[in-house]
Design a protein around this motif. Structure first.
Motif, short mmCIF file in Angstrom:
data_model
loop_
_atom_site.label_atom_id
_atom_site.label_comp_id
_atom_site.label_asym_id
_atom_site.label_seq_id
_atom_site.Cartn_x
_atom_site.Cartn_y
_atom_site.Cartn_z
N SER A 131 0.81 -1.22 0.00
CA SER A 131 0.00 0.00 0.00
C SER A 131 0.84 1.28 0.00
O SER A 131 0.34 2.35 -0.30
CB SER A 131 -0.93 0.00 1.22
OG SER A 131 -0.15 -0.11 2.40
N GLU A 132 2.14 1.15 0.33
CA GLU A 132 2.98 2.35 0.38
C GLU A 132 3.49 2.71 -1.02
O GLU A 132 3.56 1.85 -1.89
CB GLU A 132 4.20 2.12 1.28
CG GLU A 132 3.87 1.74 2.70
CD GLU A 132 3.89 0.23 2.91
OE1 GLU A 132 3.74 -0.50 1.89
OE2 GLU A 132 4.05 -0.21 4.06
N VAL A 150 10.11 0.99 -0.34
CA VAL A 150 8.91 1.82 -0.25
C VAL A 150 9.13 3.01 0.67
O VAL A 150 10.05 3.01 1.49
CB VAL A 150 7.70 1.01 0.28
CG1 VAL A 150 7.33 -0.11 -0.69
CG2 VAL A 150 7.99 0.46 1.68
N SER A 151 8.29 4.01 0.49
CA SER A 151 8.28 5.14 1.40
C SER A 151 7.45 4.75 2.61
O SER A 151 6.25 4.50 2.49
CB SER A 151 7.66 6.34 0.68
OG SER A 151 7.48 7.40 1.59
N ALA A 152 8.10 4.65 3.78
CA ALA A 152 7.38 4.20 4.98
C ALA A 152 8.07 4.72 6.23
O ALA A 152 9.30 4.70 6.31
CB ALA A 152 7.34 2.67 5.03
N ARG A 169 9.21 -7.43 5.98
CA ARG A 169 9.11 -5.99 5.77
C ARG A 169 9.84 -5.30 6.92
O ARG A 169 9.58 -5.55 8.09
CB ARG A 169 7.64 -5.54 5.77
CG ARG A 169 7.45 -4.04 5.60
CD ARG A 169 5.97 -3.69 5.76
NE ARG A 169 5.70 -2.27 5.59
CZ ARG A 169 5.84 -1.36 6.55
NH1 ARG A 169 6.25 -1.72 7.76
NH2 ARG A 169 5.58 -0.10 6.31
N THR A 171 11.68 -1.39 8.21
CA THR A 171 11.73 0.05 7.95
C THR A 171 12.86 0.73 8.71
O THR A 171 13.11 1.90 8.51
CB THR A 171 10.40 0.71 8.36
OG1 THR A 171 10.10 0.29 9.72
CG2 THR A 171 9.26 0.30 7.44
N THR A 193 -0.08 -0.91 -7.60
CA THR A 193 0.80 -0.24 -6.66
C THR A 193 0.62 1.26 -6.77
O THR A 193 0.22 1.77 -7.81
CB THR A 193 2.28 -0.61 -6.91
OG1 THR A 193 2.60 -0.31 -8.26
CG2 THR A 193 2.53 -2.08 -6.64
N TRP A 208 8.09 11.74 -6.15
CA TRP A 208 8.38 11.71 -4.72
C TRP A 208 8.36 13.12 -4.14
O TRP A 208 7.79 13.38 -3.09
CB TRP A 208 9.74 11.07 -4.47
CG TRP A 208 10.20 11.27 -3.07
CD1 TRP A 208 11.05 12.22 -2.62
CD2 TRP A 208 9.79 10.54 -1.92
NE1 TRP A 208 11.20 12.12 -1.26
CE2 TRP A 208 10.43 11.11 -0.81
CE3 TRP A 208 8.93 9.46 -1.72
CZ2 TRP A 208 10.26 10.61 0.47
CZ3 TRP A 208 8.76 8.99 -0.43
CH2 TRP A 208 9.41 9.55 0.63
#
Ligand SMILES: [Zn+2]
Length: 218
Positions: A131-132, A150-152, A169, A171, A193, A208
């Motif tokens: 989802s990111e 991903v951006s998280a 996953r 971060t 995505t 971004w």
């Protein structure tokens, strides 16, 4: 030793030299073109979160150990041991470069997501569920896995077993040994995505940086 596959076409590399990454000069050249076309995005290369890494024997198996640009031990939790992408790129210690997750960049690690270069069913589902915003997707060291950056925001890591595979996953507090070999997601996964990862990296970076605040300035 784990089975390795060509980073470009997914063919088995079991009979090749231990440090071989591609199966032929054709695939090596194709890989070099792909890297030029879709480099690691500036969102990551601009961050001072880079290390070198090397395979070291730990007990009965090999582990990917992070190294500083000077060849000493680095740590994914000690920023003093990290360097700029430029410094890591030109350093020669170890086998390659690694990115330390954090500061808004996380990663999904999908082992065995590829079979002979093709996405497996479970990986297709896993990718569609991300989802990111996706920053960058690359083939992992084995030639059979995917790293999906991903951006998280920083948070707890997770390991999820699904039928046929495993989805990790992270971060923060981890680093990813990178190949820089971009992987273009199939169109139907890409549609699912948040960000079109197939677009050129410059546009990727534009996507971004184009936050609502910066849009109002333009
Ligand atoms: Zn190949």
């Amino acid at each position: 030793m784990k089975i390795r596959a060509c980073l470009s076409c997914g063919a088995s590399l079991t009979t090749r030299r231990a440090d071989a990454r591609t199966c032929s000069s054709t695939c090596r050249n194709r890989a070099a073109r792909a890297r030029r076309r879709t480099p690691v995005p500036p969102r990551m290369t601009a961050a001072r979160r880079w290390v070198r890494w090397a395979l070291r024997l730990r007990g009965a198996s090999h582990a990917k150990v992070p190294l500083t640009v000077h060849g000493g031990l680095a740590s994914s939790t000690r920023p003093a041991t990290w360097s700029s992408h430029a410094d890591v790129h030109t350093a020669s210690h170890g086998a390659g470069r690694g990115f330390v997750l954090g500061d808004g960049v996380g990663c999904y690690d999908l082992d065995d997501a590829l079979h002979r270069g093709q996405l497996t069913g479970w990986a297709r589902t896993a990718l569609a569920e991300i989802s990111e915003p996706v920053l960058y997707v690359e083939v992992s060291q084995s030639g059979r896995g995917l790293h999906v950056f991903v951006s998280a925001p920083p948070g707890r890591g997770s390991v999820r077993k699904v039928s046929g595979g495993r989805i990790e996953r992270y971060t923060t507090g981890r680093y990813i040994a990178m190949t820089g070999m971009p992987y273009t997601l199939p169109a139907e996964v890409r549609r699912a995505t948040p960000l079109d990862v197939a677009i050129a990296s410059t546009r990727q970076e534009a996507a971004w940086t184009t936050s609502p605040a910066s849009q109002s300035v333009a």
